[in-house]
Design an enzyme around this catalytic site. Structure first.
Site, PDB file in Angstrom:
ATOM      1  N   CYS A 138    -106.796  56.474  36.000  1.00  0.00           N
ATOM      2  CA  CYS A 138    -105.909  55.619  36.678  1.00  0.00           C
ATOM      3  C   CYS A 138    -104.429  55.818  35.843  1.00  0.00           C
ATOM      4  O   CYS A 138    -104.025  56.975  35.714  1.00  0.00           O
ATOM      5  CB  CYS A 138    -106.467  54.094  36.506  1.00  0.00           C
ATOM      6  N   SER A 139    -104.081  54.643  35.311  1.00  0.00           N
ATOM      7  CA  SER A 139    -102.775  55.027  34.323  1.00  0.00           C
ATOM      8  C   SER A 139    -103.149  55.085  32.747  1.00  0.00           C
ATOM      9  O   SER A 139    -103.161  56.262  32.260  1.00  0.00           O
ATOM     10  CB  SER A 139    -101.780  53.998  34.609  1.00  0.00           C
ATOM     11  N   ALA A 140    -103.739  53.912  32.379  1.00  0.00           N
ATOM     12  CA  ALA A 140    -104.465  54.145  31.028  1.00  0.00           C
ATOM     13  C   ALA A 140    -105.579  54.813  30.779  1.00  0.00           C
ATOM     14  O   ALA A 140    -106.123  55.214  29.820  1.00  0.00           O
ATOM     15  CB  ALA A 140    -104.342  52.737  30.441  1.00  0.00           C
ATOM     16  N   GLY A 141    -106.403  54.480  31.871  1.00  0.00           N
ATOM     17  CA  GLY A 141    -107.513  55.285  31.880  1.00  0.00           C
ATOM     18  C   GLY A 141    -108.757  54.152  31.341  1.00  0.00           C
ATOM     19  O   GLY A 141    -109.894  54.686  30.723  1.00  0.00           O
ATOM     20  N   ILE A 142    -108.558  52.974  31.385  1.00  0.00           N
ATOM     21  CA  ILE A 142    -109.419  52.008  30.996  1.00  0.00           C
ATOM     22  C   ILE A 142    -109.916  50.979  31.921  1.00  0.00           C
ATOM     23  O   ILE A 142    -111.055  50.351  32.090  1.00  0.00           O
ATOM     24  CB  ILE A 142    -109.200  51.426  29.579  1.00  0.00           C
ATOM     25  N   GLY A 143    -108.824  50.205  32.829  1.00  0.00           N
ATOM     26  CA  GLY A 143    -109.130  49.209  33.748  1.00  0.00           C
ATOM     27  C   GLY A 143    -109.840  49.612  34.789  1.00  0.00           C
ATOM     28  O   GLY A 143    -110.875  49.329  34.971  1.00  0.00           O
ATOM     29  N   ASP A 194    -102.190  47.589  40.359  1.00  0.00           N
ATOM     30  CA  ASP A 194    -102.481  47.584  38.839  1.00  0.00           C
ATOM     31  C   ASP A 194    -102.612  46.127  38.518  1.00  0.00           C
ATOM     32  O   ASP A 194    -102.131  45.045  38.819  1.00  0.00           O
ATOM     33  CB  ASP A 194    -101.098  47.966  38.464  1.00  0.00           C
TER      34      ASP A 194
END
Length: 382
Positions: free
Chosen positions: A268-273, A237
């Site tokens: 992923c977690s947020a869906g952007i990085g 992360d």
């Protein structure tokens, strides 16, 4: 990571000459022509030119204490669009967002079936322009919350998605990044609302990547949909992996198995990085591999445009804000592309040498063909 790439660039020489004088003459005029061994030359020319362009670009970005790198990345912030996010901010939907500052735009949010006002999920349809070839289409999603797992599977089912990529672990640094939405071991079934998810097969593709076959069944109709689930579980992360090899291996697997115009779910977690980083690398490599396979002449301008990372990231951010979230992730894209072109040139050269020795004149396969068959109150994580 920048220090690692600086070391890499120091070890790389110029693109190896294939001895095709007419091809290099044509390059100087902006045109890559096809010689007698047309298909063999095509792949080599595309990969060599892409390597040359990427190597020159990365060397430039690393000069003067990476000032040009920061400048290029920061210029993308000016391109962020201010689309509305009314559905995501609606009172009924606010609790469905893992992070308050990562919200899908209204114009391209994915909608699931449900009564009026119940069609929301934190996911965005991210796709190429209608005229782009090869075309691409993804659903970029946040890691589902425990309360939205059934919505997540409804999205996969209703959009007929057969490939799902997970780029996070469920818990990282003692923080929950994604709810458990499938069972780890084969033969186990999990129930989420109207959906039953059975893990039918598990394969360790590499130490970093686990491939699972999931059987998704809608309980009310007994309809069954099979999903191939790739879990890249060693991407930290807010960081980048130690090596680009696993992500390149995953992208090659996708290239060899994905159907034309298929929508791939990535989260992923947020869906952007991490999600945006994989997409950017995938889009550019798909372009180059398609050129290498085309068997028709391409221009130097075509190849240069294909590897234009800022334009690709801008396209992604116009459809989901914040894609490729950090400077380190952004430069990781360059590193992965450069290393894949170096590996591709080596594979093409080896295939050409083998064909010549055998007297077959066979055209080389696309690089990697041997790898397989064709929280609401939190800040954003990746």
């Amino acid at each position: 990571m920048l220090a690692r790439l600086s070391k890499l660039l120091g070890c790389l020489g110029p693109a190896p000459s294939s001895g095709r004088g007419e091809s290099y003459k044509a390059q100087a005029e902006g045109q890559l022509t096809q010689g007698p061994a047309q298909q063999e030359q095509q792949a080599a020319s595309v990969f060599e030119l892409a390597f040359t362009v990427l190597k020159a670009k990365t060397e430039q970005l690393l000069a003067n204490d990476q000032s040009l790198l920061s400048q290029e990345y920061n210029s993308l912030l000016e391109c962020d669009v201010l689309e509305t996010v009314e559905a995501a901010e609606h009172t009924n939907n606010a609790g469905k967002n893992r992070y308050v500052n990562v919200l899908p735009f209204d114009y391209n949010r994915v909608k699931i079936s449900g009564e009026d006002g119940q069609d929301y999920i934190n996911a965005s349809l991210v796709q190429s322009a209608a005229e782009e070839t090869p075309s691409w289409c993804y659903i970029a999603a946040q890691g589902p919350l425990a309360s939205t797992v059934d919505d997540f599977w409804k999205m996969v089912f209703e959009n007929n998605c057969s490939i799902l990529i997970m780029l996070t672990r469920t818990v990282e640094n003692n923080h929950i990044k994604c709810a458990d939405y499938f069972n780890q071991r084969p033969g186990e079934t999990a129930k989420f609302g109207s959906y039953r998810v059975t893990t039918t097969d598990v394969q360790e593709v590499s130490p970093d990547i686990t491939k699972r076959t999931l059987q998704l069944k809608l309980y009310t109709t007994q309809e069954v949909h099979e999903v191939t689930h790739y879990h890249y579980h060693r991407w930290p992360d807010f960081g980048v992996p130690e090596s680009t090899e696993p992500i390149r291996k995953l992208i090659k697997l996708l290239y060899q198995t994905r159907r034309e115009r298929e929508t791939t779910v990535v989260h992923c977690s947020a869906g952007i990085g991490r999600t945006g980083t994989l997409m950017a690398i995938d889009v550019i490599l798909r372009r180059l591999w398609a050129m290498a396979e085309a068997g028709t002449a391409v221009t130097a301008e075509d190849v240069t445009t294909a590897v234009e990372l800022p334009a690709v990231v801008h396209t992604l951010r116009r459809q989901r804000k914040g894609m490729v979230q950090t400077l380190e992730q952004y430069f990781f894209c360059y590193e992965a592309l450069l290393q894949e072109m170096e590996d591709s040139m080596g594979k093409v050269a080896a295939a050409a040498a083998g064909g010549a020795a055998a007297g077959t004149g066979a055209a080389p396969a696309v690089a990697g063909a041997s790898d397989g068959p064709r929280a609401a109150a939190g800040r954003n994580g990746q």
